[in-house]
Write a protein that holds these residues in place. Structure first.
Motif, PDB file in Angstrom:
ATOM      1  N   MET A  58      23.444  27.557  -5.044  1.00  0.00           N
ATOM      2  CA  MET A  58      24.845  27.345  -5.391  1.00  0.00           C
ATOM      3  C   MET A  58      24.870  26.709  -6.777  1.00  0.00           C
ATOM      4  O   MET A  58      23.832  26.529  -7.402  1.00  0.00           O
ATOM      5  N   GLY A  59      26.052  26.366  -7.257  1.00  0.00           N
ATOM      6  CA  GLY A  59      26.132  25.648  -8.522  1.00  0.00           C
ATOM      7  C   GLY A  59      25.449  24.294  -8.376  1.00  0.00           C
ATOM      8  O   GLY A  59      25.095  23.869  -7.283  1.00  0.00           O
ATOM      9  N   GLY A  60      25.248  23.606  -9.498  1.00  0.00           N
ATOM     10  CA  GLY A  60      24.590  22.303  -9.459  1.00  0.00           C
ATOM     11  C   GLY A  60      25.376  21.291  -8.657  1.00  0.00           C
ATOM     12  O   GLY A  60      26.595  21.185  -8.791  1.00  0.00           O
ATOM     13  N   ALA A  61      24.694  20.532  -7.813  1.00  0.00           N
ATOM     14  CA  ALA A  61      25.340  19.546  -6.955  1.00  0.00           C
ATOM     15  C   ALA A  61      26.098  18.524  -7.779  1.00  0.00           C
ATOM     16  O   ALA A  61      25.674  18.136  -8.865  1.00  0.00           O
ATOM     17  N   GLY A  62      27.241  18.104  -7.253  1.00  0.00           N
ATOM     18  CA  GLY A  62      28.051  17.069  -7.892  1.00  0.00           C
ATOM     19  C   GLY A  62      27.964  15.791  -7.084  1.00  0.00           C
ATOM     20  O   GLY A  62      26.890  15.268  -6.835  1.00  0.00           O
ATOM     21  N   THR A  63      29.104  15.314  -6.614  1.00  0.00           N
ATOM     22  CA  THR A  63      29.155  14.080  -5.846  1.00  0.00           C
ATOM     23  C   THR A  63      28.607  14.311  -4.444  1.00  0.00           C
ATOM     24  O   THR A  63      28.832  15.355  -3.838  1.00  0.00           O
ATOM     25  N   ILE A  64      27.887  13.320  -3.930  1.00  0.00           N
ATOM     26  CA  ILE A  64      27.296  13.381  -2.593  1.00  0.00           C
ATOM     27  C   ILE A  64      28.029  12.388  -1.694  1.00  0.00           C
ATOM     28  O   ILE A  64      28.296  11.250  -2.096  1.00  0.00           O
ATOM     29  N   TYR A  65      28.366  12.843  -0.487  1.00  0.00           N
ATOM     30  CA  TYR A  65      28.970  11.969   0.517  1.00  0.00           C
ATOM     31  C   TYR A  65      28.119  12.043   1.772  1.00  0.00           C
ATOM     32  O   TYR A  65      27.532  13.080   2.064  1.00  0.00           O
ATOM     33  N   MET A  66      28.088  10.950   2.522  1.00  0.00           N
ATOM     34  CA  MET A  66      27.303  10.951   3.752  1.00  0.00           C
ATOM     35  C   MET A  66      28.031  10.178   4.827  1.00  0.00           C
ATOM     36  O   MET A  66      28.577   9.099   4.581  1.00  0.00           O
ATOM     37  N   LYS A  98       0.838  -1.203   0.000  1.00  0.00           N
ATOM     38  CA  LYS A  98       0.000   0.000   0.000  1.00  0.00           C
ATOM     39  C   LYS A  98       0.867   1.246   0.000  1.00  0.00           C
ATOM     40  O   LYS A  98       1.872   1.309   0.712  1.00  0.00           O
ATOM     41  N   ILE A  99       0.458   2.238  -0.777  1.00  0.00           N
ATOM     42  CA  ILE A  99       1.135   3.537  -0.773  1.00  0.00           C
ATOM     43  C   ILE A  99       0.683   4.300   0.466  1.00  0.00           C
ATOM     44  O   ILE A  99      -0.510   4.509   0.677  1.00  0.00           O
ATOM     45  N   ILE A 100       1.660   4.701   1.286  1.00  0.00           N
ATOM     46  CA  ILE A 100       1.371   5.471   2.498  1.00  0.00           C
ATOM     47  C   ILE A 100       1.464   6.963   2.213  1.00  0.00           C
ATOM     48  O   ILE A 100       0.609   7.738   2.626  1.00  0.00           O
ATOM     49  N   LYS A 101       2.529   7.370   1.513  1.00  0.00           N
ATOM     50  CA  LYS A 101       2.771   8.788   1.217  1.00  0.00           C
ATOM     51  C   LYS A 101       3.226   8.941  -0.221  1.00  0.00           C
ATOM     52  O   LYS A 101       3.918   8.086  -0.758  1.00  0.00           O
ATOM     53  N   ASP A 102       2.850  10.064  -0.816  1.00  0.00           N
ATOM     54  CA  ASP A 102       3.344  10.443  -2.140  1.00  0.00           C
ATOM     55  C   ASP A 102       3.749  11.904  -2.048  1.00  0.00           C
ATOM     56  O   ASP A 102       2.906  12.794  -2.091  1.00  0.00           O
ATOM     57  N   TYR A 103       5.050  12.131  -1.868  1.00  0.00           N
ATOM     58  CA  TYR A 103       5.581  13.487  -1.792  1.00  0.00           C
ATOM     59  C   TYR A 103       6.147  13.883  -3.153  1.00  0.00           C
ATOM     60  O   TYR A 103       6.582  13.025  -3.927  1.00  0.00           O
ATOM     61  N   SER A 104       6.175  15.188  -3.422  1.00  0.00           N
ATOM     62  CA  SER A 104       6.886  15.682  -4.604  1.00  0.00           C
ATOM     63  C   SER A 104       7.681  16.919  -4.212  1.00  0.00           C
ATOM     64  O   SER A 104       7.271  17.692  -3.349  1.00  0.00           O
ATOM     65  N   VAL A 105       8.846  17.050  -4.852  1.00  0.00           N
ATOM     66  CA  VAL A 105       9.766  18.155  -4.577  1.00  0.00           C
ATOM     67  C   VAL A 105      10.137  18.783  -5.911  1.00  0.00           C
ATOM     68  O   VAL A 105      10.439  18.068  -6.866  1.00  0.00           O
ATOM     69  N   ASN A 106      10.129  20.118  -5.982  1.00  0.00           N
ATOM     70  CA  ASN A 106      10.563  20.782  -7.210  1.00  0.00           C
ATOM     71  C   ASN A 106      12.015  20.435  -7.498  1.00  0.00           C
ATOM     72  O   ASN A 106      12.846  20.430  -6.602  1.00  0.00           O
ATOM     73  N   GLY A 107      12.308  20.171  -8.758  1.00  0.00           N
ATOM     74  CA  GLY A 107      13.669  19.869  -9.179  1.00  0.00           C
ATOM     75  C   GLY A 107      13.790  18.441  -9.658  1.00  0.00           C
ATOM     76  O   GLY A 107      12.926  17.603  -9.407  1.00  0.00           O
ATOM     77  N   TYR A 108      14.874  18.186 -10.379  1.00  0.00           N
ATOM     78  CA  TYR A 108      15.090  16.832 -10.861  1.00  0.00           C
ATOM     79  C   TYR A 108      15.881  16.031  -9.830  1.00  0.00           C
ATOM     80  O   TYR A 108      16.634  16.581  -9.034  1.00  0.00           O
ATOM     81  N   TYR A 109      15.673  14.734  -9.847  1.00  0.00           N
ATOM     82  CA  TYR A 109      16.358  13.823  -8.934  1.00  0.00           C
ATOM     83  C   TYR A 109      17.854  13.873  -9.224  1.00  0.00           C
ATOM     84  O   TYR A 109      18.275  13.662 -10.355  1.00  0.00           O
ATOM     85  N   HIS A 110      18.648  14.150  -8.192  1.00  0.00           N
ATOM     86  CA  HIS A 110      20.099  14.119  -8.354  1.00  0.00           C
ATOM     87  C   HIS A 110      20.694  12.889  -7.667  1.00  0.00           C
ATOM     88  O   HIS A 110      21.474  12.162  -8.251  1.00  0.00           O
ATOM     89  N   ASN A 111      20.320  12.691  -6.398  1.00  0.00           N
ATOM     90  CA  ASN A 111      20.868  11.564  -5.655  1.00  0.00           C
ATOM     91  C   ASN A 111      20.075  11.397  -4.379  1.00  0.00           C
ATOM     92  O   ASN A 111      19.316  12.291  -3.984  1.00  0.00           O
ATOM     93  N   ALA A 112      20.266  10.272  -3.703  1.00  0.00           N
ATOM     94  CA  ALA A 112      19.580  10.019  -2.440  1.00  0.00           C
ATOM     95  C   ALA A 112      20.441   9.111  -1.587  1.00  0.00           C
ATOM     96  O   ALA A 112      21.280   8.363  -2.094  1.00  0.00           O
ATOM     97  N   ARG A 113      20.227   9.189  -0.298  1.00  0.00           N
ATOM     98  CA  ARG A 113      20.922   8.341   0.664  1.00  0.00           C
ATOM     99  C   ARG A 113      19.913   7.923   1.734  1.00  0.00           C
ATOM    100  O   ARG A 113      18.925   8.607   1.976  1.00  0.00           O
ATOM    101  N   MET A 114      20.202   6.803   2.379  1.00  0.00           N
ATOM    102  CA  MET A 114      19.395   6.365   3.514  1.00  0.00           C
ATOM    103  C   MET A 114      20.329   5.995   4.648  1.00  0.00           C
ATOM    104  O   MET A 114      21.343   5.330   4.433  1.00  0.00           O
ATOM    105  N   ILE A 115      20.003   6.468   5.841  1.00  0.00           N
ATOM    106  CA  ILE A 115      20.746   6.079   7.034  1.00  0.00           C
ATOM    107  C   ILE A 115      19.719   5.930   8.157  1.00  0.00           C
ATOM    108  O   ILE A 115      18.937   6.839   8.418  1.00  0.00           O
ATOM    109  N   GLY A 116      19.680   4.757   8.763  1.00  0.00           N
ATOM    110  CA  GLY A 116      18.653   4.476   9.762  1.00  0.00           C
ATOM    111  C   GLY A 116      17.274   4.556   9.123  1.00  0.00           C
ATOM    112  O   GLY A 116      17.043   4.007   8.048  1.00  0.00           O
ATOM    113  N   ASN A 117      16.364   5.253   9.786  1.00  0.00           N
ATOM    114  CA  ASN A 117      14.997   5.407   9.273  1.00  0.00           C
ATOM    115  C   ASN A 117      14.838   6.625   8.379  1.00  0.00           C
ATOM    116  O   ASN A 117      13.724   6.914   7.941  1.00  0.00           O
TER     117      ASN A 117
END
Length: 194
Positions: free
Chosen positions: A166-174, A83-102
């Motif tokens: 700022m300028g367009g995001a490049g590499t992401i570190y977490m 089941k879909i619980i949430k459907d969020y949208s954010v302005n902008g194109y997908y660049h990257n994502a990370r997950m840590i814990g929850n």
């Protein structure tokens, strides 16, 4: 592509497909990324938004098309009927994502239109829930983007977001405590003429 397949993979001798279902995403688009945490599945995909605006020195409205990144959170505790619980949208194109814990973190990028700036918004379905603060740095850029970082707790109903010019995001570190966004500094052409 645009399909979600749930497979019972263990033991390998009796592996089988439990469910194969299409995700309702725009034609020609595909899933950008997924994360699984317990019984929560997070899916990112790209979309577009059409907005009316009136150009400078004009009286007739025009259309402007902007990128949207969708974040779908699904409860997959029932493998046969997620089941879909949430459907969020954010302005902008997908660049990257990370997950840590929850927490899942999305980095989305939107071009700054100097004549008709569209400040990034966070929506749940069609309702605006956050207009993130916009921060800038004291080192001027020749070209700006809105780099929005959105954090969502996939088990609690909590979401936070901030935007950085700022300028367009490049590499992401977490790390456990920090998210690092790199970007290339572009100096004006005349800088090299000295």
């Amino acid at each position: 592509g645009d399909k979600l397949t749930i497979i019972e993979a263990y033991p390998a001798e009796t592996a089988k497909i439990i469910l194969k279902v299409g995700i309702d995403i725009p034609q020609g688009q595909s899933i950008q990324n997924i994360f699984l945490n317990g019984d929560r599945l997070v899916i990112y995909y790209q979309d577009y938004q059409e907005t009316d605006y009136i150009p400078q020195y004009n009286f007739a409205p025009s259309k402007i098309y902007t990128n949207l990144t969708h974040i779908i959170i699904m409860d997959v505790s029932s493998k046969e009927s997620p089941k879909i619980i949430k459907d969020y949208s954010v302005n902008g194109y997908y660049h990257n994502a990370r997950m840590i814990g929850n927490l899942v973190y999305l980095i989305s990028i939107a071009e700054v239109n100097h004549f008709q700036p569209i400040i990034p918004l966070i929506r749940e379905d069609t309702r605006t829930i956050i207009s993130p603060d916009v921060f800038y740095f004291d080192n001027p850029e020749s070209y700006y983007n809105f780099n929005t970082v959105t954090a969502i707790d996939v088990f609690a109903d909590k979401i936070k977001s901030e935007t950085f010019m700022m300028g367009g995001a490049g590499t992401i570190y977490m790390s456990e405590n920090n998210l690092y966004i790199t970007y290339q500094k572009n100096l004006p052409y005349r800088y090299y003429q000295v």
